[in-house]
Design a protein around this motif. Structure first.
Motif, PDB file in Angstrom:
ATOM      1  N   SER A  46      80.762  76.845  60.214  1.00 34.07           N
ATOM      2  CA  SER A  46      80.148  76.920  58.882  1.00 34.07           C
ATOM      3  C   SER A  46      78.974  75.966  58.740  1.00 34.07           C
ATOM      4  O   SER A  46      77.948  76.324  58.147  1.00 34.07           O
ATOM      5  CB  SER A  46      81.189  76.678  57.791  1.00 34.07           C
ATOM      6  OG  SER A  46      81.743  75.380  57.877  1.00 34.07           O
ATOM      7  N   SER A  80      76.100  77.446  60.828  1.00 32.56           N
ATOM      8  CA  SER A  80      75.620  78.689  60.214  1.00 32.56           C
ATOM      9  C   SER A  80      74.799  78.431  58.963  1.00 32.56           C
ATOM     10  O   SER A  80      73.698  78.963  58.809  1.00 32.56           O
ATOM     11  CB  SER A  80      76.794  79.603  59.879  1.00 32.56           C
ATOM     12  OG  SER A  80      77.453  79.988  61.054  1.00 32.56           O
ATOM     13  N   VAL A  81      75.341  77.646  58.049  1.00 32.86           N
ATOM     14  CA  VAL A  81      74.641  77.393  56.788  1.00 32.86           C
ATOM     15  C   VAL A  81      73.313  76.680  57.038  1.00 32.86           C
ATOM     16  O   VAL A  81      72.318  76.976  56.388  1.00 32.86           O
ATOM     17  CB  VAL A  81      75.547  76.597  55.819  1.00 32.86           C
ATOM     18  CG1 VAL A  81      74.766  76.078  54.634  1.00 32.86           C
ATOM     19  CG2 VAL A  81      76.685  77.463  55.343  1.00 32.86           C
ATOM     20  N   ASN A  82      73.289  75.757  57.996  1.00 33.17           N
ATOM     21  CA  ASN A  82      72.070  75.004  58.261  1.00 33.17           C
ATOM     22  C   ASN A  82      71.001  75.809  58.993  1.00 33.17           C
ATOM     23  O   ASN A  82      69.845  75.384  59.039  1.00 33.17           O
ATOM     24  CB  ASN A  82      72.387  73.722  59.036  1.00 33.17           C
ATOM     25  CG  ASN A  82      72.890  72.639  58.129  1.00 33.17           C
ATOM     26  OD1 ASN A  82      72.114  72.010  57.418  1.00 33.17           O
ATOM     27  ND2 ASN A  82      74.201  72.440  58.096  1.00 33.17           N
ATOM     28  N   ALA A 124      70.614  79.753  55.989  1.00 34.48           N
ATOM     29  CA  ALA A 124      69.992  79.530  54.667  1.00 34.48           C
ATOM     30  C   ALA A 124      68.494  79.232  54.779  1.00 34.48           C
ATOM     31  O   ALA A 124      67.697  79.859  54.070  1.00 34.48           O
ATOM     32  CB  ALA A 124      70.723  78.421  53.911  1.00 34.48           C
ATOM     33  N   THR A 157      65.477  73.867  50.300  1.00 38.76           N
ATOM     34  CA  THR A 157      66.647  74.510  50.904  1.00 38.76           C
ATOM     35  C   THR A 157      67.720  73.480  51.236  1.00 38.76           C
ATOM     36  O   THR A 157      68.915  73.730  51.040  1.00 38.76           O
ATOM     37  CB  THR A 157      66.241  75.278  52.177  1.00 38.76           C
ATOM     38  OG1 THR A 157      65.228  76.209  51.850  1.00 38.76           O
ATOM     39  CG2 THR A 157      67.422  75.999  52.796  1.00 38.76           C
ATOM     40  N   ILE A 171      71.957  73.519  50.505  1.00 37.79           N
ATOM     41  CA  ILE A 171      72.905  73.699  51.610  1.00 37.79           C
ATOM     42  C   ILE A 171      74.316  73.188  51.297  1.00 37.79           C
ATOM     43  O   ILE A 171      75.293  73.880  51.602  1.00 37.79           O
ATOM     44  CB  ILE A 171      72.336  73.121  52.921  1.00 37.79           C
ATOM     45  CG1 ILE A 171      71.260  74.084  53.439  1.00 37.79           C
ATOM     46  CG2 ILE A 171      73.418  72.890  53.962  1.00 37.79           C
ATOM     47  CD1 ILE A 171      70.547  73.626  54.688  1.00 37.79           C
ATOM     48  N   MET A 212      75.991  75.828  49.216  1.00 38.59           N
ATOM     49  CA  MET A 212      76.225  77.040  50.008  1.00 38.59           C
ATOM     50  C   MET A 212      77.365  76.828  50.990  1.00 38.59           C
ATOM     51  O   MET A 212      78.173  77.725  51.209  1.00 38.59           O
ATOM     52  CB  MET A 212      74.951  77.465  50.754  1.00 38.59           C
ATOM     53  CG  MET A 212      73.883  78.036  49.862  1.00 38.59           C
ATOM     54  SD  MET A 212      74.459  79.401  48.811  1.00 38.59           S
ATOM     55  CE  MET A 212      75.057  80.557  50.024  1.00 38.59           C
ATOM     56  N   TRP A 213      77.436  75.642  51.569  1.00 30.86           N
ATOM     57  CA  TRP A 213      78.485  75.360  52.535  1.00 30.86           C
ATOM     58  C   TRP A 213      79.867  75.456  51.872  1.00 30.86           C
ATOM     59  O   TRP A 213      80.772  76.070  52.419  1.00 30.86           O
ATOM     60  CB  TRP A 213      78.285  73.983  53.178  1.00 30.86           C
ATOM     61  CG  TRP A 213      79.354  73.673  54.161  1.00 30.86           C
ATOM     62  CD1 TRP A 213      79.502  74.196  55.412  1.00 30.86           C
ATOM     63  CD2 TRP A 213      80.463  72.811  53.947  1.00 30.86           C
ATOM     64  NE1 TRP A 213      80.648  73.706  55.990  1.00 30.86           N
ATOM     65  CE2 TRP A 213      81.247  72.845  55.113  1.00 30.86           C
ATOM     66  CE3 TRP A 213      80.864  72.004  52.889  1.00 30.86           C
ATOM     67  CZ2 TRP A 213      82.410  72.106  55.245  1.00 30.86           C
ATOM     68  CZ3 TRP A 213      82.027  71.266  53.023  1.00 30.86           C
ATOM     69  CH2 TRP A 213      82.786  71.320  54.195  1.00 30.86           C
ATOM     70  N   VAL A 218      80.607  79.109  51.244  1.00 23.33           N
ATOM     71  CA  VAL A 218      80.934  79.798  52.501  1.00 23.33           C
ATOM     72  C   VAL A 218      82.367  79.474  52.929  1.00 23.33           C
ATOM     73  O   VAL A 218      83.133  80.374  53.282  1.00 23.33           O
ATOM     74  CB  VAL A 218      79.930  79.449  53.613  1.00 23.33           C
ATOM     75  CG1 VAL A 218      80.435  79.881  54.976  1.00 23.33           C
ATOM     76  CG2 VAL A 218      78.578  80.080  53.319  1.00 23.33           C
ATOM     77  N   LEU A 260      77.455  87.085  50.153  1.00 22.64           N
ATOM     78  CA  LEU A 260      76.450  86.028  50.063  1.00 22.64           C
ATOM     79  C   LEU A 260      75.044  86.550  49.799  1.00 22.64           C
ATOM     80  O   LEU A 260      74.187  85.781  49.355  1.00 22.64           O
ATOM     81  CB  LEU A 260      76.484  85.161  51.320  1.00 22.64           C
ATOM     82  CG  LEU A 260      77.735  84.296  51.430  1.00 22.64           C
ATOM     83  CD1 LEU A 260      77.854  83.676  52.810  1.00 22.64           C
ATOM     84  CD2 LEU A 260      77.746  83.220  50.344  1.00 22.64           C
ATOM     85  N   GLY A 263      74.411  83.993  47.254  1.00 23.82           N
ATOM     86  CA  GLY A 263      73.385  83.092  47.791  1.00 23.82           C
ATOM     87  C   GLY A 263      72.081  83.184  47.021  1.00 23.82           C
ATOM     88  O   GLY A 263      71.404  82.173  46.802  1.00 23.82           O
TER      89      GLY A 263
END
Length: 165
Positions: free
Chosen positions: A22, A25-27, A30, A48, A52, A55-56, A59, A104, A108
């Motif tokens: 995770s 992926s998010v880093n 996004a 952004t 993050i 979003m993390w 997720v 997402l 997102g």
């Protein structure tokens, strides 16, 4: 798949595995998606970075409470007993990325816009395939291999400790 050194063997390892995937992926995902929406610049990237952490958390919650249980129910319907490790991993990635990217692509966008609106729903057929493609390849080529490598190293270290006792 029990005993497979590239996968978690217990809940603690499962948490570590999910954290690795995770966070990576998010880093990656996004900033790419937001960059495609707003343009690639230092200012957009720094904006952004502020999103993050939110979003993390989203997720992780979606993986734990939506995608994980859903994929867990669907996987046995498609996986045969003779299917190998790579086939199972590929299907698992495909199903998880499908569920997460569907959700997402809307959530997102709301987080990125800092408002709940109909825009991501109205533009869904435009944004979802792109988001799915980005997420799939990041998972397939970067996040999952790194997490499986970490598990393999962890299990190798545990086996070495057990032998030296």
């Amino acid at each position: 798949m029990h005993g497979e050194t590239r996968l978690p063997h217990n809940a603690k390892e499962g948490i570590l595995f999910m954290l690795i995937i995770s966070i990576i992926s998010v880093n990656i995902i996004a900033p790419i998606i937001i960059g495609l929406e707003r343009g690639f610049s230092k200012e957009v990237y720094f904006e952004t970075l502020k999103l993050i952490p939110f979003m993390w958390v989203i997720v992780v919650l979606l993986v734990r409470f939506v995608a994980g249980p859903l994929v867990g129910k669907v996987m046995p319907k498609f996986v045969g007993q003779t299917d190998g490790f790579n086939a199972r991993v590929l299907l698992n990635i495909l199903l998880n990325v499908t569920v997460l990217s569907l959700l997402l692509s809307i959530i997102g966008t709301w987080v990125g816009m800092k408002e709940v609106s109909m825009e991501p729903i109205q533009n869904f057929l435009h944004i979802w395939p792109r988001n799915f493609g980005i997420a799939f390849w990041v998972e397939m080529l970067i996040a999952q291999p790194i997490a499986r490598f970490a598990m393999k190293k962890l299990h190798h270290r545990q086996a070495r400790k057990a032998v030296n006792k």
